[in-house]
Design a protein around this motif. Structure first.
Motif, PDB file in Angstrom:
ATOM      1  N   ARG A 191       0.779  -1.171   0.003  1.00 13.58           N
ATOM      2  CA  ARG A 191       0.075   0.014   0.255  1.00 13.58           C
ATOM      3  C   ARG A 191       0.825   1.128  -0.115  1.00 13.58           C
ATOM      4  NH1 ARG A 191      -4.954  -1.549  -0.084  1.00 13.58           N
ATOM      5  NH2 ARG A 191      -5.830  -3.017   1.023  1.00 13.58           N
ATOM      6  N   ASP A 206      -7.517  -6.339  -0.556  1.00  8.33           N
ATOM      7  CA  ASP A 206      -8.890  -5.956  -1.090  1.00  8.33           C
ATOM      8  C   ASP A 206      -9.542  -7.016  -2.022  1.00  8.33           C
ATOM      9  OD1 ASP A 206      -8.159  -3.153  -0.748  1.00  8.33           O
ATOM     10  OD2 ASP A 206      -6.512  -3.506  -2.109  1.00  8.33           O
ATOM     11  N   GLU A 251       2.520   1.110  -3.853  1.00  7.47           N
ATOM     12  CA  GLU A 251       1.683   1.144  -4.816  1.00  7.47           C
ATOM     13  C   GLU A 251       0.242   1.707  -4.346  1.00  7.47           C
ATOM     14  OE1 GLU A 251       2.427   1.277  -7.867  1.00  7.47           O
ATOM     15  OE2 GLU A 251       4.280   0.511  -7.765  1.00  7.47           O
ATOM     16  N   PRO A 252      -0.048   2.911  -3.784  1.00  9.94           N
ATOM     17  CA  PRO A 252      -1.137   3.301  -3.157  1.00  9.94           C
ATOM     18  C   PRO A 252      -2.366   3.419  -3.951  1.00  9.94           C
ATOM     19  CG  PRO A 252       0.225   5.240  -3.364  1.00  9.94           C
ATOM     20  CD  PRO A 252       1.077   4.085  -3.797  1.00  9.94           C
ATOM     21  N   GLU A 253      -2.211   3.529  -5.166  1.00 11.86           N
ATOM     22  CA  GLU A 253      -3.298   3.668  -6.177  1.00 11.86           C
ATOM     23  C   GLU A 253      -3.996   2.171  -6.664  1.00 11.86           C
ATOM     24  OE1 GLU A 253      -0.522   3.186  -9.259  1.00 11.86           O
ATOM     25  OE2 GLU A 253      -0.624   3.609  -7.231  1.00 11.86           O
ATOM     26  N   LYS A 254      -3.125   1.399  -6.290  1.00  5.15           N
ATOM     27  CA  LYS A 254      -3.389  -0.174  -6.817  1.00  5.15           C
ATOM     28  C   LYS A 254      -4.160  -1.111  -5.732  1.00  5.15           C
ATOM     29  CE  LYS A 254      -0.962   0.368 -10.476  1.00  5.15           C
ATOM     30  NZ  LYS A 254      -1.697   0.062 -12.113  1.00  5.15           N
ATOM     31  N   GLN A 255      -5.140  -1.921  -6.308  1.00  6.29           N
ATOM     32  CA  GLN A 255      -5.900  -2.770  -5.323  1.00  6.29           C
ATOM     33  C   GLN A 255      -4.932  -3.957  -5.121  1.00  6.29           C
ATOM     34  OE1 GLN A 255      -9.456  -2.985  -4.559  1.00  6.29           O
ATOM     35  NE2 GLN A 255      -8.926  -0.788  -4.486  1.00  6.29           N
TER      36      GLN A 255
END
Length: 282
Positions: free
Chosen positions: A178, A205, A181-185
């Motif tokens: 997280r 997620d 890569e904070p924008e990735k599920q």
């Protein structure tokens, strides 16, 4: 619009007739003008018509506006008509026919799974035959499905084969991903319920339930609900993605069991559809 480049289509034509068409040349019929009709021989979800039409044009034929990929066809529905010399017709028609049949097979099987899923998203894996990805992806989309992954570059899907190299807890792994890569599920593939619960607690997620039966999906959903009820902090339940063996005959059962996403490779192994081709002199 064709998803394949003219160079790729020229290679297909060259592959079928690298040194010309011996039969047509020997018969001496090459200059005779003719007409070729492509029609569905069965109900099908059409794909590849734009590529087939462009291939015919590159061979020197004139093509009527083809039916569009994604169109549901009934038996005997017209796909397109090509006109030109017999030499050009014989150069192009078989390759064009096979291209439509193969890609429409993928699209038609994808469409059947989508219909059976009754509103739940169907996503196809990256297990297309090597060298066919562009047209395979088009066929999947023509059938109303989505791509699960186009490749390794754009999604975070953590397999057991990744985890054998880790020396940290699931929670530490999720937290690190997280941050990086904070924008990735974050999706984690699991093969049993205990592992599913462990990664759900860590904050994944989505969980990809590999080769779970519908009954096992329902059991996993119940276990995750029970875990959430006893948790000391509120967490959003992970999306459950059923994967492995999903097809039109069991899609509804997976949805009823609680799967929120169906992941399948089945369309890539579909038999080709049957396209009739009729040639005549004119």
């Amino acid at each position: 619009m064709s998803i394949l480049s003219d160079d790729a289509l020229h290679r297909l034509l060259s592959d079928d007739a690298p040194y010309g068409d011996l039969s047509t040349a020997t018969l001496g019929i090459g200059a005779v003008t003719g007409r070729c009709e492509f029609r569905a021989r069965q109900a099908m979800r059409l794909c590849g018509s734009e590529e087939a039409a462009r291939l015919c044009e590159l061979a020197g034929l004139q093509v009527s506006e083809p039916a569009r990929s994604g169109t549901p066809l009934a038996a005997d529905d017209l796909i397109f008509v090509a006109t030109g010399t017999a030499a050009a017709l014989h150069h192009a028609w078989k390759t064009a026919q096979v291209l439509i049949e193969w890609s429409s097979g993928i699209a038609s099987r994808a469409a059947r799974i989508v219909a059976a899923a009754n509103g739940v998203t169907v996503a196809c894996t990256r297990k297309s035959a090597p060298g066919t990805k562009a047209l395979s992806v088009k066929a999947v989309r023509a059938g109303g499905a989505r791509m699960h992954r186009l490749g390794l570059s754009e999604t975070l899907l953590i397999f057991a084969e990744h985890r054998v190299f880790l020396s940290e807890t699931p929670g530490e792994t999720i937290a690190r991903l997280r941050q990086q890569e904070p924008e990735k599920q974050i999706m984690v593939e699991v093969s049993d319920i205990a592992t599913a619960v462990r990664w759900a607690r860590a904050g994944a997620d989505a969980l990809q339930l590999e080769k779970f039966t519908p009954a096992a999906v329902a059991e996993c959903r119940a276990a995750l609900s029970a875990n959430a009820a006893h948790s000391t902090h509120a967490t959003r339940p992970p999306l459950l993605a059923a994967a492995g063996g999903v097809d039109a005959d069991n899609a509804a059962a997976y949805v009823a069991a609680g799967a929120g996403l169906l992941v399948t490779s089945a369309p890539f192994y579909a038999p080709p559809c049957d396209v009739a081709v009729a040639l005549c002199a004119c």
